[in-house]
Design a protein around this motif. Structure first.
Motif, PDB file in Angstrom:
ATOM      1  N   SER A 139      73.735  16.289   8.718  1.00  0.00           N
ATOM      2  CA  SER A 139      74.075  15.318   9.963  1.00  0.00           C
ATOM      3  C   SER A 139      74.720  14.217   9.551  1.00  0.00           C
ATOM      4  O   SER A 139      75.630  13.632  10.483  1.00  0.00           O
ATOM      5  N   THR A 148      78.492  12.211  11.281  1.00  0.00           N
ATOM      6  CA  THR A 148      78.555  10.730  11.493  1.00  0.00           C
ATOM      7  C   THR A 148      79.827  10.214  10.948  1.00  0.00           C
ATOM      8  O   THR A 148      80.516   9.557  11.638  1.00  0.00           O
ATOM      9  N   LYS A 164      74.846  16.172  15.119  1.00  0.00           N
ATOM     10  CA  LYS A 164      74.016  16.329  13.968  1.00  0.00           C
ATOM     11  C   LYS A 164      73.476  17.601  14.093  1.00  0.00           C
ATOM     12  O   LYS A 164      73.669  18.529  15.060  1.00  0.00           O
TER      13      LYS A 164
END
Length: 352
Positions: free
Chosen positions: A301, A305, A313
């Protein structure tokens, strides 16, 4: 019951975090310099002096790397004799570990410094170390090496093991036309063609990805059985076409935020008839048998980002089921942890 750490133990755990990047790179050096494999080749152990004599690395380098490896539990040293540990064995021989290490080192490591800015701005600020794209998906086919190989190895590892059992599930009702949404390089589509000689496939993806899928299909002589539909599913004006018996989404929805997933699923719902089945294949992080899988998926996840798109995610299974329901589908069957994989399939039908 979880053991409560003493202050000394907690401080040590904090130092593991503080120096984590250094220790990670020491393992990369041990591997890439051949030192770890050399130690592994000597099952009964090998002396430090022999390692220094045989390896094309200075005594200084050997000494530092072995000290780090011992701290990490990658090797065990007794009376000047070094043996590889179980941890070291997995670093060398375990496919999941190999794929994860290469992915972190080649795709994520340099960009990870931009994590704070990525959260602040909602954008993958670390991606600039690989190329100038708004998300990684526009650049997948032209990623620099070794990032490109490591990205696709990672992606395929966390999907390919699910395919044999997934094919049995999807083909139970003998679908004639399957939409492979987010088909990437075409691996699922090719597996479908191998499984059923009569099935037709339409791959839906960004134009840059379809170029790769089309080239791969051409190489396999599958043009005609496999068709291509360019689409940007984040553009609400672009609709998924109708007519599919099966709409297949394999490790696709985790590439988007919850709001975007809902938009995509609503798009799929307008394309679905009462006879269309939507299959969602995902490695839900809270639906795993082993802590290594849970640990790896939560870390993935963070990759989304800093490197992928800044807002997606790995999800909990109930979050995905709720989004499916909001979009106008219902989950009619759940197939948890199919085959030798980390994946669950959600079988969905449009609500009446």
């Amino acid at each position: 019951m979880k053991k409560e750490l003493s202050a000394i133990e907690a401080k040590y755990e904090a130092q593991k975090i503080a120096f984590g990047p250094m220790y990670f790179q020491s393992v990369i050096a041990l591997r890439d310099l051949g030192i770890l494999q050399f130690i592994s080749n000597h099952r009964k152990g090998v002396s430090v002096d022999t390692i220094i004599d045989e390896m094309d690395v200075s005594e200084y380098g050997i000494t530092l790397l072995l000290e780090a490896a011992e701290i990490l539990g990658v090797v065990e040293t007794e009376n000047g004799v070094v043996k590889i540990s179980k941890v070291g064995f997995f670093l060398l021989k375990d496919e999941m570990t190999r794929v994860n290490v290469n992915f972190m080192n080649d795709v994520c490591y340099l960009g990870a410094k931009s994590m704070t800015d990525s959260f602040k701005n909602g954008k993958p600020e670390g991606l600039k170390v690989l190329g100038d794209w708004p998300t990684i998906y526009e650049g997948l086919s032209i990623l620099p090496e070794p990032a490109k190989t490591s990205w696709f190895d990672f992606d395929h590892y966390y999907s390919d093991n699910a395919f044999p059992d997934a094919l049995k599930i999807v083909f139970r009702k003998n679908p004639k036309l399957i939409f492979d949404v987010g088909g990437n390089t075409g691996k699922w589509s090719f597996a479908c063609c191998d499984h059923d000689m009569d099935v037709k496939i339409k791959i839906l993806d960004l134009p840059v990805q379809l170029k790769v899928a089309r080239a791969n299909a051409t190489e396999r002589g599958l043009l005609g059985r496999i068709d291509f539909h360019a689409i940007n599913l984040l553009d609400e004006t672009q609709q998924i076409p109708q007519g599919a018996d099966v709409i297949w989404m394999s490790q696709f929805l985790d590439c988007f935020s919850k709001e975007q997933i809902l938009q995509i699923l609503k798009n799929a719902c307008q394309a679905a008839s009462e006879n269309t089945t939507l299959y969602i294949l995902e490695p839900f992080f809270d639906n795993q048998n082993y802590p290594a899988a849970h640990y790896s998926l939560v870390a993935t996840s963070l990759y989304f980002t800093i490197m992928a798109n800044g807002n997606s995610k790995m999800y909990r299974i109930e979050v995905m089921k709720d989004l499916v329901n909001q979009a106008g589908f219902e989950v009619v069957e759940t197939y948890p942890l199919i085959g030798d994989s980390y994946h669950t399939i959600l079988e969905c039908r449009r609500k009446a």
